[in-house]
Design an enzyme around this catalytic site. Structure first.
Site, PDB file in Angstrom:
ATOM      1  N   LEU A   1     -42.835  27.276  43.862  1.00  0.00           N
ATOM      2  CA  LEU A   1     -44.091  28.066  44.417  1.00  0.00           C
ATOM      3  C   LEU A   1     -45.169  27.489  43.953  1.00  0.00           C
ATOM      4  O   LEU A   1     -45.701  26.851  42.523  1.00  0.00           O
ATOM      5  CB  LEU A   1     -43.905  29.221  43.301  1.00  0.00           C
ATOM      6  CG  LEU A   1     -45.049  30.651  42.635  1.00  0.00           C
ATOM      7  CD1 LEU A   1     -44.670  31.932  43.195  1.00  0.00           C
ATOM      8  CD2 LEU A   1     -46.406  30.023  42.657  1.00  0.00           C
TER       9      LEU A   1
ATOM     10  N   HIS B   1     -45.274  24.033  30.814  1.00  0.00           N
ATOM     11  CA  HIS B   1     -47.058  23.174  31.211  1.00  0.00           C
ATOM     12  C   HIS B   1     -47.868  24.693  30.821  1.00  0.00           C
ATOM     13  O   HIS B   1     -47.782  25.509  31.546  1.00  0.00           O
ATOM     14  CB  HIS B   1     -46.352  23.011  32.314  1.00  0.00           C
ATOM     15  CG  HIS B   1     -47.955  21.520  32.856  1.00  0.00           C
ATOM     16  ND1 HIS B   1     -49.344  22.686  33.062  1.00  0.00           N
ATOM     17  CD2 HIS B   1     -48.093  20.381  32.836  1.00  0.00           C
ATOM     18  CE1 HIS B   1     -50.087  21.241  33.583  1.00  0.00           C
ATOM     19  NE2 HIS B   1     -48.967  20.051  33.300  1.00  0.00           N
TER      20      HIS B   1
END
Length: 340
Positions: free
Chosen positions: A127, A231
């Protein structure tokens, strides 16, 4: 709303490549390597065209398209079943408890164990939304459209779904987790290894990765601190996955240590909440914000629309949405509340 999700086509390769160049690295499913992306789109076309039912080594790539400009503004992917043609590796965090009678102490040590436990799971991934479009719920449209596709084609997917989130890395794209483990065995830095994996697959892991458990206490603090951490740019994605009933059970990516979350397919919130409804016609303006999907396999389309229910339970939708979905009165759509 002028954007819709549709099945990718081989002709989307230029836009696919342009998106990949914006990721900043670490996206194994979206490498900035044109030949690899062309192969992905060819594989996706084969997946959408495959006859028969049952999970298989399919890849389904989707594009977020602005129907007014024709621009591609985002992408996402679904894998029918991982580990069917090559091993799917993860690290599982385990705890080893040991007691010393002489010292009178109990020691609990975490270990990283190389495993293929998740083979056969379906996977949602790849995505990416163009940085200029990160408003207006388009990221959620990308993410949740995959679950609507899974519900429409349920026999093609496994009993469980996984999602790998990119782990922590520095601005140069280097991963402290990789540097502490993989980098010691492969003679590659993280960007090199990640690119090699994206292009050539995981056989090199089976050939060279250590098979024995790795004691977490023996890793440098920089690596220990990022195990199971997404992240910073992936925290919103993790929150969306958690809202869909995905959980983290201690599996992490062998490259960057990012978390791998899983959910039972039929317990994913969008899968559970979506209903098939018949379209009565236009006139949904001012109604409830809704995500709609129609079409089978390569004809799949999803978009937002305001909707209203008629007295007999049918659906009134916006004229623009009806056009984007290629439907008319009497057709059925899969519908779920935008904030469901």
């Amino acid at each position: 709303m002028t954007c819709r999700i549709r099945a990718a086509r081989p002709s989307d390769v230029r836009a696919f490549y342009d998106l990949a160049k914006l990721t900043g690295g670490g996206f194994t499913n979206l490498p900035a390597e044109k030949a690899t992306l062309e192969a992905k789109l060819e594989r996706s076309e084969a997946g959408f065209s495959r006859e028969g039912q049952g999970p298989s080594d399919d890849l389904y790539v989707f594009m977020l398209e602005n129907v007014e400009t024709g621009q591609i503004r985002g992408t996402c992917q679904i894998f029918g079943a991982v580990g069917t043609d090559r091993p799917f590796y993860s690290y599982l965090i385990s705890t080893l408890t040991q007691k010393s009678e002489e010292l009178g102490r109990i020691f609990r040590n975490q270990t990283l164990n190389l495993t293929t436990d998740l083979e056969g799971f379906s996977e949602v991934g790849g995505l990416f939304l163009h940085p200029q479009e990160r408003a207006g719920g388009l990221g959620m449209l990308l993410a949740r459209s995959r679950y609507l596709f899974i519900k429409q084609h349920r026999p093609r997917f496994g009993d469980s779904v996984l999602a790998e989130l990119r782990g922590v890395m520095d601005q140069a794209g280097h991963s402290p987790f990789w540097d502490a483990i993989g980098g010691r065995f492969f003679g590659m830095n993280f960007p090199e290894a990640d690119e090699f994996n994206a292009v050539h697959g995981t056989q090199f892991i089976a050939d060279l990765f250590p098979k024995t458990p790795v004691y977490v206490a023996m890793l440098p603090e920089s690596a220990r601190a990022v195990i199971g951490q997404p992240h910073p740019t992936g925290r919103a994605a993790l929150k969306m996955l958690e809202n869909e009933n995905f959980d983290w059970d201690g599996y992490v990516d062998i490259f960057d240590g990012g978390p791998t979350v899983t959910a039972r397919t039929d317990k994913i919130k969008t899968v559970m909440d979506a209903d098939w409804l018949r379209v009565a016609g236009t006139g949904g303006e001012g109604g409830a914000p809704t995500m709609l999907a129609s079409g089978v396999l390569h004809e799949f389309v999803a978009c937002y629309s305001q909707t209203k229910r008629t007295d007999n339970g049918e659906l009134l939708i916006e004229a623009k949405a009806m056009e984007m979905l290629n439907i008319g009165p009497g057709d059925r759509v899969l519908a779920v509340g935008r904030s469901s």
